[in-house]
Write a protein that holds these residues in place. Structure first.
Motif, PDB file in Angstrom:
ATOM      1  N   GLU A  94       0.836  -1.208   0.000  1.00 26.56           N
ATOM      2  CA  GLU A  94       0.000   0.000   0.000  1.00 26.56           C
ATOM      3  C   GLU A  94       0.864   1.249   0.000  1.00 26.56           C
ATOM      4  O   GLU A  94       0.576   2.227  -0.693  1.00 26.56           O
ATOM      5  N   SER A  95       1.947   1.214   0.777  1.00 29.30           N
ATOM      6  CA  SER A  95       2.853   2.354   0.837  1.00 29.30           C
ATOM      7  C   SER A  95       3.537   2.588  -0.505  1.00 29.30           C
ATOM      8  O   SER A  95       3.603   3.715  -1.001  1.00 29.30           O
ATOM      9  N   GLN A 152       2.494   1.676  -3.399  1.00 32.67           N
ATOM     10  CA  GLN A 152       1.512   2.086  -4.390  1.00 32.67           C
ATOM     11  C   GLN A 152       1.223   3.574  -4.307  1.00 32.67           C
ATOM     12  O   GLN A 152       1.008   4.241  -5.334  1.00 32.67           O
ATOM     13  N   MET A 153       1.246   4.134  -3.098  1.00 31.90           N
ATOM     14  CA  MET A 153       1.045   5.574  -2.943  1.00 31.90           C
ATOM     15  C   MET A 153       2.155   6.348  -3.656  1.00 31.90           C
ATOM     16  O   MET A 153       1.898   7.315  -4.379  1.00 31.90           O
ATOM     17  N   ASN A 170       1.718   5.988  -7.474  1.00 27.97           N
ATOM     18  CA  ASN A 170       0.661   6.827  -8.042  1.00 27.97           C
ATOM     19  C   ASN A 170       1.156   8.249  -8.287  1.00 27.97           C
ATOM     20  O   ASN A 170       0.856   8.850  -9.322  1.00 27.97           O
ATOM     21  N   ARG A 171       1.908   8.805  -7.327  1.00 33.71           N
ATOM     22  CA  ARG A 171       2.436  10.152  -7.533  1.00 33.71           C
ATOM     23  C   ARG A 171       3.442  10.168  -8.671  1.00 33.71           C
ATOM     24  O   ARG A 171       3.462  11.094  -9.488  1.00 33.71           O
ATOM     25  N   ILE A 175       6.125  13.667  -1.806  1.00 36.29           N
ATOM     26  CA  ILE A 175       5.475  13.130  -0.611  1.00 36.29           C
ATOM     27  C   ILE A 175       6.539  13.058   0.471  1.00 36.29           C
ATOM     28  O   ILE A 175       7.551  12.364   0.305  1.00 36.29           O
TER      29      ILE A 175
END
Length: 724
Positions: free
Chosen positions: A413-414, A416-417, A420-421, A448
């Motif tokens: 999940e981390s 993937q964040m 995405n950016r 980020i």
């Protein structure tokens, strides 16, 4: 009635429980675990069996005596309580291994010397005959360990460490010790699998240690059957008849075991140079009919046992500690997971790694984990059932007979964040870069906060700079985030992991600015505007091309035709190459580093530019003061924030010294000429006296392209001209 003796068998940390089970199976009356060893009771025949049959032990020590000692004199006296004539010939040789601490014994060498003196003094004859010292192959090796005032005195029955089986004379990089490999196989359940006729394979077999140890277990061959010299060979109480009985029994068992139909044991190694050495190791171990090794990449690994049997995949993939290898290692573990999921369903897997976070990249949940040590390095053994329900990322259904697709490992999940950016940035900046003909640009710069890295594209290569995390950020968490970045990059950018270079940014000073970070020497060409430039992503702190200065370099190219160009603190002279290629009448580039000037020379040659373009090795301030009446029409200055190189006559500080630097440089600027001054010191303030003396215009905004507008403070640039 047999004499009950006490033995202490040493082993790698984390193996004590397995060793206890092993010594009990070999006939010990009692066994007790301690740190890195097991205390055992039994007769001398047990001692012989432990030496010959222990797959897990390092040394078999026969404990002679324990006594209290508070001083070096107490140590000497305690050693003399033993009648050494029962153990060592007067003209024999000995060696002392001394460990631990004791009051009055400053170091282990002194402790060993005190023990040696006690033995020699007792055995010395009137004619001067006495035991000698042989550190390599003594008749008797004595082990002394001191702890909290208690001394344990023991004979080392092993001689050389038991892990040295004698078959591995040729090996690859960083091999596992044989007894650690055996422990991994036992933890993974290989003895039971072998008994049931299972298969074993190692997709990255290196020197073949897993393969040989597995074959020795399956064929019931004593691991040290081929050893010729033992620590008890010249011991005065050695019982040759009893030893020969133990040895003959082991030889008979090995003969029966090797006569059975061999199991399917196969290894694969990508490096063809290692194939013959590992095959030699296998032949020396006597298991050439049981173990076969082939050349093969991990990407093409697919075990195909002769009878379709399942078994154990065992592997010790690299887990290097250098950050520069993170990209390749993340890919490697992901690929290993893909191969296991797609090609080895129904098998067991045992993955031994010094980096458990990398193990998580495989996309398979382990059902057991064991803590082990590879030398002093803490490691994990991950045991996995290769069943689809254990897969974090399940393999896609594949029609019968069709090749399994190569899948991308699912990102956390981390990760993937971050991905995405990165995709968003790439979509926006990629279109702009293509329109402008730019192939080297920054696509991400700590957008980020949790992912504090800069990501730069150099054509089909990627350069990642990790910013040092704040003290408040846990080091393990920072490392995990970095691995998330390295996992996402190949998928989002579509580049192979070996084209990704990672560096940790730290402030460099003095000669560190010019020192290599690696020795790969991997230079490659990139294009910027009308010129070609050499870039190196691995060996130095910087790459040879400051991407944020792209606009000012192109501006210099547009203005340089027919001009005399001066480049101070020229670095790799990329601005000089632009000026020269654009038709500058002459160029002079000054820097103190031979490394960078050599790089500059190659950049000029790469573009067909002659040696008429001067490269000068000098302290810039000193050169300006001694430049005579030389004049230039276009000058570029991009100094470091701070430098205390030993080559400098003093220390350069851009805030303190910029006024003097600009004064000297403006003396070299011809009437009507232009000087561009830039630096990246965020707290920089221009000296008001400089602005009063010359026409100064802040053009920073004009020198930032779209890829650096998110970080507008990355540098500041001013245009200088003489006042009318």
């Amino acid at each position: 009635m047999r004499e009950i003796l006490e033995f202490f068998v040493t082993c790698p940390k984390g193996v004590e429980g397995l060793l206890r089970d092993e010594v009990l199976a070999l006939g010990a009356d009692a066994a007790k675990e301690t740190v890195a060893g097991v205390s055992v009771q039994g007769d001398i025949e047990l001692g012989y069996r432990l030496c010959l049959w222990s797959r897990l032990g390092n040394r078999v020590l026969l404990v002679l005596k324990r006594f209290l000692a508070g001083t070096a004199e107490d140590l000497y006296a305690g050693v003399q309580l033993i009648d050494w004539r029962d153990h060592l010939a007067v003209d024999g040789t000995l060696a002392i291994d001394f460990t631990g601490t004791l009051a009055g014994v400053d170091n282990t060498h002194f402790g060993a010397l005190k023990v040696k003196d006690a033995i020699v003094d007792q055995l010395r004859r009137p004619d001067g005959t006495r035991p000698g010292v042989d550190k390599v192959r003594p008749d008797l090796r004595i082990n002394v360990h001191c702890h909290r005032g208690e001394v344990q005195l023991a004979l080392d029955l092993s001689g050389a460490s038991l892990h040295q089986r004698g078959y591995r004379l040729q090996q690859g990089a960083a091999p596992l010790k044989e007894n650690l490999a055996a422990a991994i196989l036992i933890r993974a359940g290989w003895p039971a699998l072998a008994e049931a006729g299972g298969a074993l394979t190692d997709p990255m077999c290196g020197s073949g240690t897993f393969l040989v140890e597995a074959a020795l277990m399956a064929a019931d061959v004593a691991p040290n059957l081929q050893r010729e010299h033992w620590g008890f060979s010249r011991w005065q109480q050695h019982v040759p008849v009893l030893w020969q009985k133990v040895l003959a029994d082991a030889r008979e068992r090995a003969e029966r075991g090797l006569a059975r139909p061999p199991l399917w044991i196969r290894g694969y190694e990508a490096d063809p140079r290692l194939l013959q050495p590992v095959r030699n190791n296998i032949q020396r171990a006597g298991v050439g009919e049981w173990v076969k090794v082939f050349q093969g990449e991990l990407a093409t690994f697919a075990p195909n046992p002769d009878r379709g049997q399942k078994g154990l995949v065992v592997c010790n993939p690299p887990y290097g500690e250098r950050l520069g290898t993170t990209a390749s290692l993340v890919y490697l573990y992901q690929k290993l997971g893909e191969v296991l999921r797609q090609q080895c369903q129904g098998w067991q897997a045992a993955i031994f790694t010094g980096n458990a976070d990398l193990g998580k990249r495989m996309g398979i949940r382990s059902h057991k984990q064991y803590n082990l040590f590879n030398g002093a390095l803490p490691c994990k053994l991950l045991l996995m059932d290769l069943q689809s329900e254990r897969f974090v990322t399940k393999a896609a259904d594949t029609p019968a007979g069709a090749a399994a697709p190569v899948e991308a490992a699912r990102l956390s999940e981390s990760a993937q964040m971050f991905a995405n950016r990165l995709k968003k940035n790439l979509k926006n900046l990629g279109k702009w870069a293509r329109q402008q003909g730019i192939e080297c640009y920054r696509v991400y710069d700590a957008d980020i906060p949790e992912f504090a890295v800069a990501v730069d594209l150099y054509g089909d290569r990627v350069h990642v700079q990790e910013y040092a995390p704040p003290q408040s950020i846990d080091e393990d968490k920072a490392q995990a985030r970095l691995q998330d970045v390295m996992a996402a990059l190949p998928q989002v950018l579509g580049v192979p992991p070996e084209h990704i270079a990672l560096k940790q940014r730290q402030r460099q000073s003095g000669k560190q600015q010019y020192q290599r970070m690696a020795q790969q020497g991997e230079f490659f060409e990139v294009r910027e505007g009308q010129v070609r430039l050499l870039v190196n992503l691995t060996d130095y702190l910087d790459t040879g091309l400051f991407l944020d200065h792209r606009p000012i370099r192109l501006r210099i190219a547009a203005e340089a035709k027919g001009k005399r160009f001066l480049n101070l603190f020229c670095y790799t002279a990329t601005a000089t190459v632009h000026a020269a290629a654009a038709g500058a009448r002459s160029t002079t580039s000054v820097d103190l580093s031979n490394t960078y000037l050599d790089w500059a020379r190659r950049n000029l040659s790469l573009n067909g530019l002659s040696d008429l373009h001067k490269l000068v090795r000098s302290d810039v301030m000193a050169w300006l003061e001694q430049a005579g009446d030389q004049q230039f029409d276009l000058i570029f200055i991009d100094p470091p924030t701070f430098s205390n190189s030993k080559k400098l006559e003093g220390v350069f500080d851009v805030q303190r010294d910029h006024a003097r630097l600009l004064e000297l440089a403006m003396k070299r600027l011809a009437p009507g000429g232009v000087l561009y001054f830039s630096n990246n010191f965020r707290r920089f303030r221009m000296d008001p006296a400089v602005e009063a003396r010359y026409l100064v215009t802040d053009i920073s905004a004009e020198t930032l392209d779209r890829d650096f507008q998110r970080n507008s403070r990355i540098h500041r640039t001013w245009k200088f001209t003489h006042r009318p």
